[in-house]
Design an enzyme around this catalytic site. Structure first.
Site, short mmCIF file in Angstrom:
data_model
loop_
_atom_site.label_atom_id
_atom_site.label_comp_id
_atom_site.label_asym_id
_atom_site.label_seq_id
_atom_site.Cartn_x
_atom_site.Cartn_y
_atom_site.Cartn_z
N HIS A 55 0.82 -1.21 0.00
CA HIS A 55 0.00 0.00 0.00
C HIS A 55 0.86 1.26 0.00
CE1 HIS A 55 -2.28 3.15 2.28
NE2 HIS A 55 -3.15 2.89 1.33
N GLU A 58 2.18 1.79 -3.43
CA GLU A 58 1.11 2.32 -4.29
C GLU A 58 1.00 3.83 -4.12
OE1 GLU A 58 -3.10 3.57 -3.67
OE2 GLU A 58 -2.95 1.51 -2.92
N HIS A 59 1.14 4.33 -2.89
CA HIS A 59 1.13 5.78 -2.66
C HIS A 59 2.35 6.44 -3.29
CE1 HIS A 59 -1.92 6.94 0.58
NE2 HIS A 59 -2.24 5.70 0.24
N GLU A 135 -4.22 8.02 7.43
CA GLU A 135 -5.21 7.08 6.92
C GLU A 135 -5.52 6.00 7.96
OE1 GLU A 135 -5.93 4.55 2.75
OE2 GLU A 135 -4.01 5.54 3.14
#
Length: 418
Positions: A55, A58-59, A135
């Site tokens: 993740h 991906e950022h 997040e």
């Protein structure tokens, strides 16, 4: 070599010399294209001490490439009226765009730049970690999100299916550029990437766009396909997590069948009749008859080697026990008696309508095309899919209810005041 499906099938597939798999489905009468790239690596393939690395990568690919700044990337398709986004799932990481047909080349070029040529700089990582930590904080502060994370952990134990896709604060803080580069060098190569497109695009034209935007020139790389840990589910359990608030959040759930299992549509049918929509059993009982909840619904997901179903209810602490027993009663009923024929017929009609409506979306068609490859599934036309739903018989539904929906097989997690 290009392998085109039968003329009535609608799906075309090509495996390029560098190992990239390309699928497309032409949809007449639209002026847009959905274009996506799926990398076969995600949270399922992470060790515990690197939880969240997929993740975070991906950022980070959005923070810049040798030819584009983060702002350039953000503007690249938005100024054309299109969209660009990404997500990390359990089994893959996806990058996708929705654009007018005339802008397919720009979308393909931007996504190729993102996934193959990210800068992955330390200064960007320092900032982006803060974003991911926010997040994580957002999930922690949203109990009706957090309860699903806790339920996954309770149901899967130490298996990666129970890990948080976002990672934990400790795991995210421990990740550095080296871990991101290790993952990128292993997984982000053409043999581990699936391209899917749908909309106003012909397959040969898509291949020409990919050639023009550098996809065909990308070397195969030396990375290897990540191996998934075989699924291992914890025994059914009940757990309450104490937390201040005005609601108790309740999740039931258990494993079901893999994506390729022929009973998948029967599981979806049962889930639909149980808790999808205002006419469902749980909505009618828990909300309409008993007035115990505003939000009550079912959900499901299917992976290559397993599947899950679940039930969510949000209710006041003083009515949590009553709501829990109401759900158990419905599960006991269908596990013991199955579902009557008139409900099954109604559920089939609901599923067929939902499926037909979804197939009018270029994005839905893109996801379906990608799933054919990602899950080694057989492509079916809409008529074939509708026929499979029609073919669901009462005996299969009864067996599915007994095997996967019996209350004693569910893991139950509640979050809220005691």
């Amino acid at each position: 070599m290009t392998l085109a499906a039968r003329p009535d099938a609608g799906l075309s597939r090509t495996v390029l010399p560098n190992g990239l798999t390309v699928l497309s489905e032409y949809m007449p009468g639209v002026r847009s294209v959905a274009f996506g790239a799926w990398v076969r690596s995600a949270s399922l393939h992470e060790p515990r001490d690197r939880m969240g690395v997929s993740h975070l990568l991906e950022h980070m690919v959005f923070k810049g490439t040798p030819t584009r700044s983060a702002r350039d990337i953000a503007l690249s398709l938005e100024i054309l009226g299109g969209s660009l986004d990404a997500y990390t799932a359990r089994e893959h990481t996806a990058y996708q765009a929705r654009v007018l047909d005339e802008h397919l080349g720009q979308a393909a070029e931007v996504i190729a730049d993102l996934i193959f040529r990210p800068l992955l700089r330390s200064k960007d990582l320092t900032l982006e970690k803060k974003v991911v930590l926010e997040e994580i904080s957002q999930v922690d502060d949203t109990p009706d999100d957090l309860v699903f994370e806790l339920h996954n952990e309770a149901m899967w134990g130490d298996h990666p299916y129970g890990y948080s896709i976002l990672g934990t604060r400790d795991s995210v803080l421990s990740l550095g550029v080296r871990e991101l580069r290790d993952l990128h060098e292993r997984a982000y190569h053409p043999p581990q990437v699936v391209i899917a497109a749908s909309g106003n695009v012909r397959h040969d034209d898509l291949l020409e766009v990919l050639h023009r935007t550098g996809w065909t020139d990308q070397p195969r790389g030396m990375g290897s396909l990540a191996l998934a840990v075989p699924p291992k589910v914890a025994p059914p359990s009940e757990r309450h997590v104490e937390r201040a608030g005005v609601q108790t959040h309740i999740v039931f759930g258990s494993t079901t069948v893999p994506y390729s299992d022929r009973r998948r549509y029967a599981v979806v049918l049962v889930d639909t009749l149980l808790g999808a929509g205002m006419s469902s059993r749980l909505f009618q009982r828990v909300r309409e008859q008993l007035g115990l909840a505003y939000s009550v619904y079912t959900y499901q997901a299917f992976h290559a080697d397993s599947g899950v179903h679940g039930i969510y209810v949000g209710t006041a602490p003083e009515t949590a026990a009553q709501a829990t027993e109401a759900v158990r009663a419905e599960l006991s009923d269908i596990a013991e008696h199955g579902l009557p024929g008139d409900e099954i017929d109604a559920g089939k009609g609901q599923l067929k309508g939902q499926l037909t409506l979804s197939m009018e979306s270029v994005s839905s068609r893109m996801y379906r095309a990608a799933s054919v490859e990602l899950y080694d599934d057989r492509y079916r036309t809409l008529d074939q899919l509708l026929a499979e739903i029609d073919a669901i018989d009462a005996a299969t539904v009864t067996q599915v209810c007994r095997d996967y929906f019996a209350p004693e097989q569910q893991t139950l997690l509640t979050l809220g005041p005691r």
